[in-house]
Design an enzyme around this catalytic site. Structure first.
Site, PDB file in Angstrom:
ATOM      1  N   ARG A 184      32.526   7.328  32.695  1.00 43.85           N
ATOM      2  CA  ARG A 184      33.900   6.794  32.514  1.00 43.85           C
ATOM      3  C   ARG A 184      33.926   5.318  32.135  1.00 43.85           C
ATOM      4  NH1 ARG A 184      35.437   9.848  38.104  1.00 43.85           N
ATOM      5  NH2 ARG A 184      34.449  11.752  37.422  1.00 43.85           N
ATOM      6  N   GLY A 205      28.038  17.298  38.489  1.00 43.81           N
ATOM      7  CA  GLY A 205      27.864  18.321  39.516  1.00 43.81           C
ATOM      8  C   GLY A 205      28.398  19.684  39.137  1.00 43.81           C
ATOM      9  N   ASP A 214      71.732  40.072  57.619  1.00 48.48           N
ATOM     10  CA  ASP A 214      71.499  38.817  58.351  1.00 48.48           C
ATOM     11  C   ASP A 214      72.079  37.666  57.517  1.00 48.48           C
ATOM     12  OD1 ASP A 214      70.167  36.828  60.017  1.00 48.48           O
ATOM     13  OD2 ASP A 214      68.758  36.639  58.334  1.00 48.48           O
ATOM     14  N   ASP A 226      38.814  21.930  39.362  1.00 45.98           N
ATOM     15  CA  ASP A 226      38.855  20.488  39.552  1.00 45.98           C
ATOM     16  C   ASP A 226      40.144  19.757  39.205  1.00 45.98           C
ATOM     17  OD1 ASP A 226      37.399  18.779  40.945  1.00 45.98           O
ATOM     18  OD2 ASP A 226      35.970  18.261  39.379  1.00 45.98           O
ATOM     19  N   GLU A 268      19.671  18.711  46.006  1.00 50.39           N
ATOM     20  CA  GLU A 268      18.590  18.852  45.020  1.00 50.39           C
ATOM     21  C   GLU A 268      17.320  18.182  45.548  1.00 50.39           C
ATOM     22  OE1 GLU A 268      20.289  17.158  41.459  1.00 50.39           O
ATOM     23  OE2 GLU A 268      21.766  18.769  41.270  1.00 50.39           O
TER      24      GLU A 268
END
Ligand code: ADQ
Length: 736
Positions: A321, A30, A508, A142, A390
């Site tokens: 993978r 993608g 402060d 990513d 698509e």
């Protein structure tokens, strides 16, 4: 403006070694598909891995690889097999990928993989830094590179960095199981803009940052000392024109030129008058719901047998993978399921499933998209899913039905599709039937709307929107009125200080001199702080006033040995450097007995909160509560209190994770003024971090130097990053 540097794990090209030479092909997936057009058009370089282990590229071809990559403005990062194993197959795809897709049982937490992930992110960072000019814009992509934004930021603090996450960001309940959750969030926060596909992922990320790092955000901005990080959603589009033109071309060409694949598809379509094709296209990944899709299809043939011999499921799965065990198991499961369904239902003339386990050239993908009547896309989780988009883009005659899982990011945009829950078989099966029977007019009506949206919000528009928003996020900091207290400004202030004859500091305490602690009593001044304030106060013609919302007992005890002026409870009490506590005004507190029970009901309902009773005010603390619940309850309580207190001369102060109720007309600004009118000063300095200090900044005379701690909206003139910078600054004063 400089160039854009795109960084992703993989380059958009794949390099294969053939006999004595190399072959360059585009890579699938993608991200590569989507960003390629953005990369081609602009002045950008792309840094990433070629897909080949370093050892497998022969030395004499290394130069050629570089050369080929450079032709496409790409710079390869070389990864060794060991790095690919630990970083890519290991941490990226056995830890982050399953965890972020809610497959917690698949997530492995291997310290060695984590180490490799860090090292390889560092390797990418070095490649970026070597090519980075100050005016360049960096866009990191990513989940493989979550640490990269911070690694670049550490070396180049002012550079513009965007980060986009292409996969879901899980609920904080899931994310927090990760042993290295802090580092991952901090890595991402190195960016100026963090983008997700949907608002849900954005929300999950913001909540994780709040819960785990305890960093505040207002709407979609996270405030970090001297920076603001913006978080937003940008639903990624596709190169619409490319898909629709390809489909038109294919239809207009003479049938003799059709691919063999197209001829096969046509053969099925012409086998009976009502033959239909259903397609399913994805990487072979367990998140894509492929096995259940096949099961559902089998159930469909069983439930609606009239469709036997008429429909065919064409299933295309790209190998992915293949080194990760779960993917090997999935491959086996899918092979078996396809075999089982085909074995059970096939007839002499018909096989229910055509299964392809391979990548396909673009033309065949178009053949498939444009020949099918239904696209069946059923991931159990998917960041976006571009296949769905698509498919719609190729439907040039506007027929065809998309069945899409509600768990895909794309479902948020593609409302006119048949949206299904991928775990509900009955629903999927009925959606297939509805799709096959849907009248043409309705298909066209739905697709018209889908196409209109996809044509407008293309990948190009997506990238432009992201980059514009990145520039805006970067400029946001200059819109905050205060100016950063840089080294030059500091030198000028010190000079002014040295020349002055009568100098005063209003400082402060919490959030300015010390960091916030879980409980107020734990934020005691450390010896070095006591020493620092003592030295500053001991300078000639210099007065120090610690001006705090704390009660006088605590403040008095902590500072008993340092002869500074103390103002407690936002201005109720004053202890001069050489005297005892006295009221600055005559104040009544009989209101407390009525207000306290209201606060108590909020403590009961909001775990982690408690009441502090000061002499002249009541405080509700919610720092330890769940951050989101704390804020919701603080809002609620504030409304209740404002109603209750408005006619009683009381006011409600909203401080840093506290709500404080006190008599009106008392604040730090008024208290400071009481001191200022008594003597003439030619150097006035005020510093503080929260809302209550704004009274001080507003009341101090024009020539005063006012400093806010942290980047927030303020009336102060300058801002500094954090407590450490405050202390360093005070040290400089005390030395001069
Ligand atoms: P992916 O998980 O890879 O992307 P997706 O968005 O569907 O999923 O993109 C797949 C791409 O590969 C598509 O462009 C498609 O055309 C192509 N493709 C699929 N099968 C193919 C085949 N057999 N041959 C050739 N090409 C094929 C990740 C996230 C998604 C997110 C994208 C983009 O997981 O959720 O949408 O990034 O951000």
């Amino acid at each position: 403006m400089g160039k854009t540097i795109i960084i992703s794990n993989r380059l958009p090209l794949q390099i294969n070694i053939t006999e004595k030479d190399i072959e360059v092909t585009p890579s699938v997936g993608g991200l590569a598909t989507g960003l390629k057009s953005f990369h081609k058009e602009g002045d950008s370089i792309w840094i990433g891995w070629t897909g080949m282990p370093e050892e497998e590229i022969p030395d004499d071809l290394k130069g050629k690889v570089l050369e080929e990559a450079k032709k496409q403005n790409c710079l390869p990062v070389d990864l060794t097999s060991e790095e690919i194993e630990g970083f890519y197959y290991g941490f990226s795809n056995r830890t982050i990928w399953p965890l972020f897709h809610y497959f917690m049982e698949y997530s492995e937490f291997e310290p060695e993989d984590w180490e490799s992930y860090k090292r390889v992110n560092q390797k990418y960072a070095e490649a970026v830094l070597e090519n980075l000019n100050d005016d360049d814009e960096v866009w990191v992509h990513d989940y493989q590179l979550l640490l990269l934004p911070k690694m670049i930021r550490d070396k180049k603090p002012n550079v513009t960095i965007g980060f986009f996450n292409h996969i879901p960001f899980p609920s904080s309940e899931v994310f927090r199981t990760l042993p290295w959750r802090e580092e991952i969030l901090e890595g991402m926060l190195g960016a100026d803009l963090i983008g997700f596909h949907t608002y849900d992922y954005e929300r999950h990320f913001l909540r994780s940052v709040k819960l785990i790092l305890r960093k505040d955000s207002t709407f979609n901005e996270i405030h970090l000392g001297n920076r603001i990080v913006r978080v937003d959603s940008f639903p990624m589009g596709i190169d619409y024109q490319k898909f629709s033109d390809a489909s038109l071309n294919q239809q207009n060409q003479p049938s003799s030129e059709n691919s063999n694949f197209q001829k096969k598809l046509d053969y099925h379509k012409n086998s009976t008058s009502d033959a239909k094709l259903i397609i399913s296209i994805d990487r072979l990944d367990y998140t894509k719901g492929i096995a259940n899709r096949i099961r559902a299809y089998g159930y469909f043939l069983e439930k609606y047998p009239e469709y036997k011999e008429k429909v065919r499921l064409v299933m295309l799965a790209v190998p992915s993978r293949t080194n990760v065990p779960q993917y090997q198991l999935l491959k086996k499961e899918v092979d078996e399921l396809v075999g089982r369904i085909n074995g059970r239902f096939a007839t002499v003339n018909w096989t229910p499933i055509w299964y392809f386990f391979r990548s396909m050239p673009f033309e065949n993908l178009i053949d498939l998209y444009s020949s099918s009547d239904v696209a069946l896309i059923t991931p159990t989780r998917d960041g976006m899913n571009l296949v769905a988009k698509e498919y719609i883009a190729t439907r040039t005659d506007q027929t065809g039905v998309l069945i899409l899982s509600e768990m895909a990011g794309a479902a948020h945009e593609l409302n006119e599709a048949l949206i299904i829950n991928p775990n509900n078989f009955e629903q999927i099966v009925d959606a297939i039937k509805t799709a096959l029977e849907m009248p043409k007019e309705e298909q066209i009506r739905r697709n018209k709307m889908l196409q209109k949206r996809l044509k407008r919000y293309t990948v190009e528009k997506w990238a432009k929107d992201f980059m514009n928003s990145l520039r805006e996020a970067k400029n946001r900091i200059s819109k905050i009125k205060a100016e950063q207290l840089t080294a030059d400004v500091e030198t000028a202030i010190i000079e002014k200080f040295k020349r002055a004859k009568n100098r005063i500091f209003f400082i402060d305490y919490d959030g300015t001199l010390v960091n916030f602690a879980d409980k107020p009593e734990n934020a005691k001044p450390d010896p070095s702080l006591l020493e620092l304030v003592k030295q500053l106060n001991a300078l000639e013609n210099t007065e120090v006033v610690l001006i705090s919302g704390r009660d006088k007992e605590t403040l008095g005890t902590w500072w008993q040995d340092v002869p500074v002026n103390l103002i407690s409870e936002h201005g109720v009490w004053l202890r001069p450097s050489n005297g005892n506590w006295g009221l600055t005004e005559n104040i009544k507190c009989d209101w407390m007995k009525n207000v306290r029970p209201v606060l108590e009901t909020f403590v009961d309902r909001t775990p982690g909160t408690f009441i502090e009773e000061k002499n002249y005010s009541l405080v509700w603390h919610y720092r330890k509560a769940d951050p989101e619940l704390g804020e919701i309850r603080a809002n609620e309580l504030s409304t209740v209190l404002k109603d209750l207190t408005s006619n009683h001369g009381l006011s409600v102060l909203e401080g840093n994770k506290v709500l404080e109720i006190k008599t009106s007309g008392i604040n730090k600004g008024k208290a400071a003024n009481k001191i200022l009118v008594e003597r003439k000063h030619d150097f006035i300095f005020g510093i503080g971090d929260d809302w209550t200090d704004e009274y001080l900044f507003n009341e101090l005379p024009e020539q005063a130097i006012t400093v806010k701690v942290g980047v927030k909206e303020t009336s102060a003139k300058y801002y500094v990053k954090d407590v450490e910078q405050v202390r360093d600054l005070l040290k400089e004063f005390s030395k001069s």
